[in-house]
Design a protein around this motif. Sequence first.
Motif, PDB file in Angstrom:
ATOM      1  N   PHE A 105     104.429 128.423 127.791  1.00 31.54           N
ATOM      2  CA  PHE A 105     103.627 128.065 128.964  1.00 31.54           C
ATOM      3  C   PHE A 105     102.164 127.858 128.572  1.00 31.54           C
ATOM      4  O   PHE A 105     101.524 126.896 129.006  1.00 31.54           O
ATOM      5  N   ALA A 106     101.638 128.765 127.740  1.00 30.12           N
ATOM      6  CA  ALA A 106     100.244 128.667 127.304  1.00 30.12           C
ATOM      7  C   ALA A 106      99.992 127.396 126.510  1.00 30.12           C
ATOM      8  O   ALA A 106      98.890 126.834 126.550  1.00 30.12           O
ATOM      9  N   ARG A 107     101.000 126.923 125.800  1.00 34.00           N
ATOM     10  CA  ARG A 107     100.865 125.675 125.046  1.00 34.00           C
ATOM     11  C   ARG A 107     101.076 124.451 125.935  1.00 34.00           C
ATOM     12  O   ARG A 107     100.291 123.507 125.918  1.00 34.00           O
ATOM     13  N   GLU A 108     102.140 124.473 126.722  1.00 33.20           N
ATOM     14  CA  GLU A 108     102.547 123.310 127.497  1.00 33.20           C
ATOM     15  C   GLU A 108     101.543 122.949 128.584  1.00 33.20           C
ATOM     16  O   GLU A 108     101.325 121.778 128.883  1.00 33.20           O
ATOM     17  N   PHE A 109     100.906 123.959 129.177  1.00 34.42           N
ATOM     18  CA  PHE A 109     100.007 123.709 130.301  1.00 34.42           C
ATOM     19  C   PHE A 109      98.549 124.029 129.968  1.00 34.42           C
ATOM     20  O   PHE A 109      97.744 124.283 130.865  1.00 34.42           O
ATOM     21  N   ALA A 110      98.219 124.004 128.682  1.00 35.58           N
ATOM     22  CA  ALA A 110      96.861 124.361 128.250  1.00 35.58           C
ATOM     23  C   ALA A 110      95.792 123.488 128.897  1.00 35.58           C
ATOM     24  O   ALA A 110      94.646 123.934 129.089  1.00 35.58           O
ATOM     25  N   ASP A 111      96.127 122.260 129.247  1.00 34.31           N
ATOM     26  CA  ASP A 111      95.153 121.342 129.852  1.00 34.31           C
ATOM     27  C   ASP A 111      95.348 121.197 131.354  1.00 34.31           C
ATOM     28  O   ASP A 111      94.717 120.335 131.986  1.00 34.31           O
ATOM     29  N   THR A 112      96.193 122.026 131.940  1.00 36.87           N
ATOM     30  CA  THR A 112      96.468 121.948 133.377  1.00 36.87           C
ATOM     31  C   THR A 112      95.564 122.916 134.127  1.00 36.87           C
ATOM     32  O   THR A 112      95.519 124.101 133.798  1.00 36.87           O
ATOM     33  N   PRO A 113      94.834 122.435 135.144  1.00 40.03           N
ATOM     34  CA  PRO A 113      93.932 123.319 135.892  1.00 40.03           C
ATOM     35  C   PRO A 113      94.651 124.545 136.448  1.00 40.03           C
ATOM     36  O   PRO A 113      95.740 124.436 136.999  1.00 40.03           O
ATOM     37  N   GLY A 114      94.031 125.697 136.255  1.00 43.32           N
ATOM     38  CA  GLY A 114      94.553 126.937 136.822  1.00 43.32           C
ATOM     39  C   GLY A 114      95.599 127.655 136.007  1.00 43.32           C
ATOM     40  O   GLY A 114      96.063 128.721 136.408  1.00 43.32           O
ATOM     41  N   PHE A 115      95.955 127.130 134.829  1.00 42.54           N
ATOM     42  CA  PHE A 115      97.048 127.768 134.082  1.00 42.54           C
ATOM     43  C   PHE A 115      96.684 129.180 133.638  1.00 42.54           C
ATOM     44  O   PHE A 115      97.554 130.056 133.548  1.00 42.54           O
ATOM     45  N   ARG A 116      95.398 129.414 133.369  1.00 43.71           N
ATOM     46  CA  ARG A 116      94.991 130.760 132.947  1.00 43.71           C
ATOM     47  C   ARG A 116      95.222 131.791 134.046  1.00 43.71           C
ATOM     48  O   ARG A 116      95.532 132.959 133.767  1.00 43.71           O
ATOM     49  N   ARG A 117      95.074 131.369 135.286  1.00 48.46           N
ATOM     50  CA  ARG A 117      95.239 132.308 136.403  1.00 48.46           C
ATOM     51  C   ARG A 117      96.669 132.824 136.504  1.00 48.46           C
ATOM     52  O   ARG A 117      96.906 133.902 137.047  1.00 48.46           O
ATOM     53  N   VAL A 118      97.606 132.040 136.017  1.00 45.70           N
ATOM     54  CA  VAL A 118      99.000 132.482 136.016  1.00 45.70           C
ATOM     55  C   VAL A 118      99.187 133.625 135.029  1.00 45.70           C
ATOM     56  O   VAL A 118      99.874 134.610 135.309  1.00 45.70           O
ATOM     57  N   LEU A 119      98.549 133.536 133.874  1.00 46.61           N
ATOM     58  CA  LEU A 119      98.748 134.494 132.788  1.00 46.61           C
ATOM     59  C   LEU A 119      97.836 135.716 132.869  1.00 46.61           C
ATOM     60  O   LEU A 119      98.201 136.793 132.381  1.00 46.61           O
ATOM     61  N   GLU A 120      96.659 135.573 133.442  1.00 46.47           N
ATOM     62  CA  GLU A 120      95.658 136.644 133.414  1.00 46.47           C
ATOM     63  C   GLU A 120      96.137 137.991 133.950  1.00 46.47           C
ATOM     64  O   GLU A 120      95.738 139.040 133.422  1.00 46.47           O
ATOM     65  N   PRO A 121      96.993 138.044 134.979  1.00 46.99           N
ATOM     66  CA  PRO A 121      97.460 139.364 135.437  1.00 46.99           C
ATOM     67  C   PRO A 121      98.198 140.154 134.373  1.00 46.99           C
ATOM     68  O   PRO A 121      98.304 141.377 134.477  1.00 46.99           O
ATOM     69  N   LEU A 122      98.691 139.489 133.321  1.00 48.68           N
ATOM     70  CA  LEU A 122      99.398 140.208 132.261  1.00 48.68           C
ATOM     71  C   LEU A 122      98.501 141.230 131.578  1.00 48.68           C
ATOM     72  O   LEU A 122      98.973 142.267 131.106  1.00 48.68           O
ATOM     73  N   TRP A 123      97.192 140.942 131.501  1.00 52.96           N
ATOM     74  CA  TRP A 123      96.285 141.908 130.877  1.00 52.96           C
ATOM     75  C   TRP A 123      95.268 142.478 131.863  1.00 52.96           C
ATOM     76  O   TRP A 123      94.820 143.596 131.701  1.00 52.96           O
TER      77      TRP A 123
END
Length: 291
Positions: A105-123
């Motif tokens: 996911f981090a690779r595939e959507f690296a240029d997609t707006p908001g992708f970091r917000r999906v992952l950030e709750p993990l840490w």
Amino acid sequence: MTVIGWLLKNIVPSFVTDWLLHRHTENVIRRYPNLGKIIPAKWPRGNEYGITNRKMHEFQAQRLVDDNSIDGMNLPLLIHNIDSRLTDEKSRQVWTSIMDHFDWFAREFADTPGFRRVLEPLWDDSWSPMRLWAVAAEIYLSRFLKENGFQIDGFDRTISGAKKTADIATIWKGTRTWIDVETHRLTKPVEGGPDDFRKLVEGRALKKIDAKFKTLAANEIGIVASVYLVNKRALLPRFSYMNDETKPVPGRSANVFSSVYWLIIGTPLEGPHRFGLHLIDRTLKTERVTS
């Protein structure tokens, strides 16, 4: 006991084991370079993340309260279990597969707006029960949508003409489609028949629809995606509700839908699939298994 003796007994062992825990976590993260690029530099050592052996044991203990509980899992424990000598091979494959999908996911959507917000709750919010699974559900659903022709162009995007946001913004056959993801878990078999479960799902969907899609434009589509997590096949409802055709939710606009998905945790599959993920999409009328 002297002060030095007390320190050696109570503080030094904890410091050493936490240091080893942090070092091991960093070493495993290096195997997932795309995810590693966006994880904060201070993670996992920063005090604000609270990653200690003691806290991890306390958090994981939630899984022992109920045999069907999946609450006591987060990113630090996931990483720890991948290399732990106490992890059986089947479980290791499951945990590794989850990390593979996070990295994808981090690779595939690296240029997609908001992708970091999906992952950030993990840490940033790793000690909240079910947080890891909510992230996993959105990531697996995103992969399923992408593989079925949906053009995903944003995450956590503001819905047209509204102040609310949708988890996933997509284009489906030229139509703007907003998808909001709800994650639920089943720890015991569903009681009653298909009508009872349908009422449960539609009742939850109605609340989300009224909160997110009440003012949705007529030329756009809104979908509430309900992802149900189970860790045993025996918990799946023994009826065909999940294969029903998607219809507009009763009493709401004709361009608003409810879809049901099943995330089966730890189910071994034949062939290359390492993670039992069944996504039954009632909108597309298809069933697909994704590793």
